[in-house]
Motif scaffolding. Structure first.
Motif, PDB file in Angstrom:
ATOM      1  N   ASN A   1      90.270 -33.120  37.081  1.00 59.24           N
ATOM      2  CA  ASN A   1      91.413 -31.902  37.332  1.00 59.24           C
ATOM      3  C   ASN A   1      91.825 -31.283  35.126  1.00 59.24           C
ATOM      4  O   ASN A   1      92.241 -29.832  35.892  1.00 59.24           O
ATOM      5  CB  ASN A   1      92.568 -31.661  38.377  1.00 59.24           C
TER       6      ASN A   1
ATOM      7  N   THR B   1      90.035 -33.334  45.366  1.00 57.69           N
ATOM      8  CA  THR B   1      90.791 -33.901  45.609  1.00 57.69           C
ATOM      9  C   THR B   1      90.270 -35.165  46.380  1.00 57.69           C
ATOM     10  O   THR B   1      88.579 -35.059  46.760  1.00 57.69           O
ATOM     11  CB  THR B   1      91.167 -32.709  46.838  1.00 57.69           C
TER      12      THR B   1
ATOM     13  N   GLU C   1      91.411 -24.988  46.272  1.00 57.22           N
ATOM     14  CA  GLU C   1      92.950 -25.391  46.386  1.00 57.22           C
ATOM     15  C   GLU C   1      93.524 -25.036  47.555  1.00 57.22           C
ATOM     16  O   GLU C   1      93.649 -24.259  47.692  1.00 57.22           O
ATOM     17  CB  GLU C   1      94.153 -26.010  45.620  1.00 57.22           C
TER      18      GLU C   1
END
Length: 116
Positions: free
Chosen positions: A13, A63, A84
Protein backbone atom coordinates in the motif's frame (compact mmCIF):
# COMPACT_ATOMS: atom_id res chain seq x y z
CA UNK A 1 3.05 -13.93 12.26
CA UNK A 2 0.24 -11.40 11.87
CA UNK A 3 2.85 -8.64 12.14
CA UNK A 4 4.64 -10.05 9.07
CA UNK A 5 1.40 -9.90 7.05
CA UNK A 6 0.71 -6.36 8.30
CA UNK A 7 4.16 -5.19 7.14
CA UNK A 8 3.79 -7.12 3.87
CA UNK A 9 0.47 -5.45 3.06
CA UNK A 10 1.73 -2.08 4.28
CA UNK A 11 4.55 -2.40 1.72
CA UNK A 12 2.02 -3.07 -1.04
CA UNK A 13 0.00 0.00 0.00
CA UNK A 14 2.98 2.33 0.45
CA UNK A 15 4.55 4.70 -2.06
CA UNK A 16 7.91 6.41 -2.38
CA UNK A 17 10.18 6.66 0.64
CA UNK A 18 7.66 4.86 2.87
CA UNK A 19 7.79 1.78 0.63
CA UNK A 20 11.59 1.95 0.37
CA UNK A 21 11.81 2.01 4.18
CA UNK A 22 9.44 -0.97 4.54
CA UNK A 23 11.38 -2.96 1.94
CA UNK A 24 14.73 -2.18 3.59
CA UNK A 25 13.43 -2.98 7.07
CA UNK A 26 11.33 -6.10 6.49
CA UNK A 27 12.28 -7.69 3.16
CA UNK A 28 15.49 -9.56 2.34
CA UNK A 29 17.67 -7.79 -0.22
CA UNK A 30 17.63 -11.01 -2.25
CA UNK A 31 13.84 -11.51 -2.06
CA UNK A 32 12.19 -13.51 -4.83
CA UNK A 33 8.54 -12.88 -5.75
CA UNK A 34 6.59 -15.05 -8.20
CA UNK A 35 2.89 -14.97 -9.09
CA UNK A 36 0.92 -15.70 -12.29
CA UNK A 37 1.68 -12.21 -13.65
CA UNK A 38 5.20 -11.47 -12.41
CA UNK A 39 8.55 -12.92 -11.41
CA UNK A 40 10.95 -10.42 -9.81
CA UNK A 41 13.98 -10.31 -7.53
CA UNK A 42 15.28 -7.78 -5.05
CA UNK A 43 13.81 -4.62 -3.59
CA UNK A 44 13.84 -2.75 -6.90
CA UNK A 45 12.00 -5.57 -8.66
CA UNK A 46 9.32 -5.77 -5.97
CA UNK A 47 8.93 -1.99 -5.90
CA UNK A 48 8.56 -1.78 -9.69
CA UNK A 49 5.93 -4.53 -9.61
CA UNK A 50 4.01 -2.69 -6.88
CA UNK A 51 4.16 0.50 -8.97
CA UNK A 52 2.56 -1.40 -11.86
CA UNK A 53 -0.28 -2.62 -9.62
CA UNK A 54 -0.84 0.94 -8.32
CA UNK A 55 -0.98 2.22 -11.91
CA UNK A 56 -3.48 -0.46 -12.91
CA UNK A 57 -5.66 -0.01 -9.78
CA UNK A 58 -5.24 3.62 -8.67
CA UNK A 59 -6.51 4.35 -5.18
CA UNK A 60 -7.11 0.67 -4.33
CA UNK A 61 -5.75 -0.83 -1.11
CA UNK A 62 -4.63 -4.28 -0.05
CA UNK A 63 -6.32 -5.79 3.00
CA UNK A 64 -5.97 -9.09 4.83
CA UNK A 65 -8.83 -11.57 4.41
CA UNK A 66 -9.19 -14.20 7.11
CA UNK A 67 -6.57 -15.65 9.40
CA UNK A 68 -2.87 -16.27 8.88
CA UNK A 69 -1.73 -19.92 8.83
CA UNK A 70 1.92 -20.28 9.81
CA UNK A 71 4.57 -22.74 10.92
CA UNK A 72 8.34 -22.62 11.09
CA UNK A 73 9.54 -19.80 8.83
CA UNK A 74 6.56 -19.78 6.45
CA UNK A 75 3.05 -18.42 6.40
CA UNK A 76 0.07 -18.25 4.09
CA UNK A 77 -2.81 -15.83 3.97
CA UNK A 78 -5.51 -14.39 1.72
CA UNK A 79 -5.67 -10.76 0.71
CA UNK A 80 -8.03 -8.49 -1.18
CA UNK A 81 -7.43 -5.48 -3.41
CA UNK A 82 -10.13 -2.89 -3.92
CA UNK A 83 -11.42 0.55 -3.00
CA UNK A 84 -11.05 1.13 0.74
CA UNK A 85 -14.15 -0.11 2.58
CA UNK A 86 -15.60 -1.88 -0.49
CA UNK A 87 -15.58 -5.50 -1.63
CA UNK A 88 -12.22 -6.49 -3.13
CA UNK A 89 -12.01 -6.55 -6.91
CA UNK A 90 -9.01 -8.90 -6.77
CA UNK A 91 -8.48 -11.68 -4.21
CA UNK A 92 -5.29 -13.65 -3.82
CA UNK A 93 -3.46 -16.13 -1.66
CA UNK A 94 0.24 -15.73 -0.84
CA UNK A 95 2.83 -17.97 0.76
CA UNK A 96 5.71 -16.11 2.40
CA UNK A 97 8.98 -17.68 3.54
CA UNK A 98 11.19 -15.76 5.96
CA UNK A 99 14.97 -15.77 6.10
CA UNK A 100 16.96 -16.50 9.26
CA UNK A 101 16.58 -12.84 10.33
CA UNK A 102 12.79 -12.91 9.99
CA UNK A 103 12.72 -10.88 6.78
CA UNK A 104 10.52 -11.72 3.81
CA UNK A 105 12.74 -13.81 1.55
CA UNK A 106 10.46 -15.67 -0.84
CA UNK A 107 6.85 -15.03 -1.93
CA UNK A 108 4.66 -17.33 -4.01
CA UNK A 109 1.41 -15.65 -5.01
CA UNK A 110 -1.82 -17.04 -6.42
CA UNK A 111 -4.81 -15.17 -7.82
CA UNK A 112 -8.25 -16.48 -6.84
CA UNK A 113 -10.42 -13.68 -8.24
CA UNK A 114 -9.50 -11.21 -10.96
CA UNK A 115 -11.63 -8.72 -12.89
CA UNK A 116 -12.73 -9.68 -16.39
Amino acid sequence: MNDIVERYLATWNAVGADRAHLLASHWSASVTYVDPLAAVRGHSGVSAMIDEVHAQFPGFVFTQLGEVDAHHQQLRFRWGLGPEGDEPVVIGFDVVVLDEDGRIHDVRGFLDKVPA
